[in-house]
Design a protein around this motif. Sequence first.
Motif: not given
Length: 531
Positions: A82-83, A165-167, A212-213, A420-421
């Motif tokens: 996340h920025p 991807a690794i989120m 990033s999400w 939602g996060q």
Amino acid sequence: MLVSRLLEEAAARDPDKVALASAEGHASFADIDRASTRLAATLKARGLGRCDRVLIFLNNSIEAVVAAFGTWKAGGVIVPVHPTAKAPRLAYISKECQPKVLISDTHKLPVLQADEAGGTLPNHRILAAAEGATIPSDCLSWTEAVEGGNDRPVEPGTIDVDLAAIMYTSGSTGRPKGVMLNHCNMVAAVESVLAYLGLRRSDIILNVIPLSWDYGLFQILKAFRVGARLILAESFSYPARVLARGRDEHATGFPGVPTIFAVLSRLRDPGKHACPEVRYVTNTAAALPPAILPYIRMVFPNARIYSMYGMTECKRVSYLPPEELDGRPRSVGKAIPNHEVFIADDSLNPVPPGEIGELVVRGPTVMMGYWQKPRESAEVLPEGPWPGERMYRTGDLFRMDEEGYLYFVARKDDIIKCRGQKVSPKEVEDVLYAMPEVAEAAVIGVPDEVEGQAVTALVVPHRSAQLTERDVRRHCAAHLESYMVPGLIELRTSLPKSPNGKIDKKALMSSARPEPEPASETHPKHPVVAE
Ligand code: ASP
């Protein structure tokens, strides 16, 4: 199919069509394809091997898109951050997933150069320069990385069951967990969502969601799959400006989350900002508060509104067909195409309609597991009915009605679901305890119509300490990503304890500030989302 094919096919079909419109300029499918091919060559030349990780720490930008596709074309794995991430989180992620390369920009230098981050970041760093900024001598500039690359595609060496991807998402232990998705997971999610959303080549998506999400990242993937265009905005902090841009650029789609839509209700005259060409709006992450619906309809008068639900571990769970919205405004619908969901008891047996249980998901988007966390992965990925199949136990308590429509009830663990996060109370508490003035701290989620749960911090200062709510907020903002910063901070003289001395969060929940007004309230009163 590898995710990178989505771009390659779009570029072959429609090379000159504008794919991305950002504040800095426009890029066609061919531009993005060429730039990512060159970046891939540079990454390979610098030793990126099959499934090596690339940390992408960028704002919503054309560079962020090129970085992701360049990584995939080189056979690597993207790790978007996340920025607004601060040095400790970046350092934790970097230490855990051991990236070979970092791609960022000069705006982020204060974070990259902070003591906490320093030793943990990879030696290979590619930085895009902001105007007038200089690139440190140990970094490669974005321009060199792209222009110095070769136009001949490199062989990725990956197949689609490989990691793509690794989120990172918050875990209940207070440490972020890396959700591992392979190319099959990601392409399956794109196909499933497109099957109900009906996105077209002529669509123009106004995107304010961070790339990033997964919700943001998949806007790109879906758009590329059908050859649509995406307008990249960095945030919704200036809603009038963003909406004007959407109007000027003829946006037809608007993805949002409840906090973004709540902003519309605080515009002085929402109808004045209407975007009549927007033909669909999506909401996910948390159920859409019915109180916000009238405002969405004022700003997007001709839009079909999709209320949806999802989590990073399986991308998307459900959607409500727009024509059902008025009849069941609190439902998040039914499983997305090619997926099955059921509500289960603790032994994973389905419970009858109307009963509360845990939401379990089956389908091709279910993640491979959490990066380097086999125990936690096994806990949430029990065996499905078929050999080798893994289902996802979401940890979300849901109810399904007689007709199969889903309703969110609460979380099973103490994870807070804000906007939602997932927010780990432990992660926020650790930051609070780092303040020398803080004697005790507890973080809870207080039910909130718009945010789902509001991150609420209850803080007991040391007796002699001079501490204000503002100090606490400032400290949190300096050390946490924006969505984790407590919206409510209360200073107290003590916290309730259980007989064995543990802070009693249940008691706190009942003593924290009252739940905001129910859905009939017409004026949600929450701060403007700043991410
Ligand atoms: N998967 C997203 C989440 O983490 C939301 C979505 O795209 O549905 O909440």
